[in-house]
Design a protein around this motif. Structure first.
Motif, PDB file in Angstrom:
ATOM      1  N   SER A  78       0.826  -1.210   0.000  1.00 46.41           N
ATOM      2  CA  SER A  78       0.000   0.000   0.000  1.00 46.41           C
ATOM      3  C   SER A  78       0.857   1.256   0.000  1.00 46.41           C
ATOM      4  N   ILE A  79       1.929   1.253   0.762  1.00 48.85           N
ATOM      5  CA  ILE A  79       2.824   2.404   0.816  1.00 48.85           C
ATOM      6  C   ILE A  79       3.484   2.637  -0.543  1.00 48.85           C
ATOM      7  N   VAL A  80       3.947   1.563  -1.157  1.00 45.02           N
ATOM      8  CA  VAL A  80       4.576   1.675  -2.480  1.00 45.02           C
ATOM      9  C   VAL A  80       3.566   2.194  -3.507  1.00 45.02           C
ATOM     10  N   LEU A  81       2.350   1.650  -3.489  1.00 44.24           N
ATOM     11  CA  LEU A  81       1.322   2.095  -4.437  1.00 44.24           C
ATOM     12  C   LEU A  81       0.905   3.545  -4.177  1.00 44.24           C
ATOM     13  N   THR A  82       0.856   3.936  -2.919  1.00 40.29           N
ATOM     14  CA  THR A  82       0.536   5.328  -2.583  1.00 40.29           C
ATOM     15  C   THR A  82       1.623   6.262  -3.100  1.00 40.29           C
ATOM     16  N   ALA A  83       2.881   5.877  -2.901  1.00 44.74           N
ATOM     17  CA  ALA A  83       3.997   6.689  -3.417  1.00 44.74           C
ATOM     18  C   ALA A  83       3.937   6.776  -4.934  1.00 44.74           C
ATOM     19  N   LEU A  84       3.630   5.658  -5.584  1.00 42.22           N
ATOM     20  CA  LEU A  84       3.517   5.652  -7.044  1.00 42.22           C
ATOM     21  C   LEU A  84       2.366   6.547  -7.502  1.00 42.22           C
ATOM     22  N   ALA A  85       1.242   6.499  -6.800  1.00 45.40           N
ATOM     23  CA  ALA A  85       0.105   7.367  -7.131  1.00 45.40           C
ATOM     24  C   ALA A  85       0.500   8.836  -6.982  1.00 45.40           C
ATOM     25  N   ALA A  86       1.244   9.161  -5.948  1.00 42.58           N
ATOM     26  CA  ALA A  86       1.690  10.536  -5.744  1.00 42.58           C
ATOM     27  C   ALA A  86       2.611  10.986  -6.879  1.00 42.58           C
ATOM     28  N   VAL A  87       3.486  10.109  -7.318  1.00 44.14           N
ATOM     29  CA  VAL A  87       4.388  10.437  -8.430  1.00 44.14           C
ATOM     30  C   VAL A  87       3.591  10.638  -9.716  1.00 44.14           C
ATOM     31  N   VAL A  88       2.629   9.753  -9.978  1.00 42.69           N
ATOM     32  CA  VAL A  88       1.797   9.896 -11.184  1.00 42.69           C
ATOM     33  C   VAL A  88       1.048  11.224 -11.147  1.00 42.69           C
ATOM     34  N   LEU A  89       0.491  11.561  -9.988  1.00 44.80           N
ATOM     35  CA  LEU A  89      -0.232  12.823  -9.865  1.00 44.80           C
ATOM     36  C   LEU A  89       0.701  14.023 -10.067  1.00 44.80           C
ATOM     37  N   ALA A  90       1.821  14.029  -9.356  1.00 51.55           N
ATOM     38  CA  ALA A  90       2.717  15.182  -9.377  1.00 51.55           C
ATOM     39  C   ALA A  90       3.501  15.315 -10.682  1.00 51.55           C
ATOM     40  N   ALA A  91       3.883  14.193 -11.272  1.00 51.05           N
ATOM     41  CA  ALA A  91       4.759  14.248 -12.449  1.00 51.05           C
ATOM     42  C   ALA A  91       4.018  14.158 -13.774  1.00 51.05           C
ATOM     43  N   LEU A  92       2.808  13.595 -13.757  1.00 50.57           N
ATOM     44  CA  LEU A  92       2.099  13.385 -15.026  1.00 50.57           C
ATOM     45  C   LEU A  92       0.768  14.120 -15.099  1.00 50.57           C
TER      46      LEU A  92
END
Length: 147
Positions: A86-100
């Protein structure tokens, strides 16, 4: 203390992440409408509002993992596989939101020619990541908390 942290974590997720997922999902269709009819002032205003919602609630959403870590620590589950995923997926979601997502929205709001179809795809990825995290938080495979 655990119940308080969990309540704040869940409420923050609903109040902060919910608006981002909804506004981000509404953004690409409005952008397509604006590109089809560039003189549509209503669509331009809506696009700006949706982008502002995404930006503001993305910042507010930082409290979700903060209280999540506090809750997990109090519950003694920081090493659980479901939580680590969940932590990894949350971090990935944050990156997708912020970077894309947010940069593509900015480009469309400013008329710099981003692709609404690509934005819809990355927004879908962002939403899918959050949906997966939500399911993991509910199901908690291997959890000993009784759920």
């Amino acid at each position: 203390m655990t119940k308080f942290l969990l309540a704040v974590h869940v409420l923050a997720a609903i109040v902060a992440v919910g608006p981002v997922t909804v506004a981000a999902s509404m953004f690409p269709p409005v952008a397509r409408r604006l590109l089809a009819a560039p003189d549509d002032g209503s669509a331009a205003g809506t696009l700006q509002l949706l982008h502002r919602i995404c930006r503001v609630y993305a910042v507010v959403g930082v409290v979700v993992p903060v209280f999540g870590f506090g809750t997990a620590s109090e519950m003694g589950v920081l090493g659980s596989a479901w939580l680590i995923v969940s932590i990894v997926l949350t971090a990935l979601a944050a990156v997708v939101l912020a970077a894309l997502v947010l940069p593509a929205q900015s480009a469309l709001v400013e008329g710099r020619g981003a692709n609404p179809a690509r934005l819809a795809m990355v927004t879908g990825m962002f939403n899918l990541l959050w949906a997966t995290v939500t399911v993991l938080m509910i199901v908690r495979p291997g959890s000993t908390t009784g759920a």
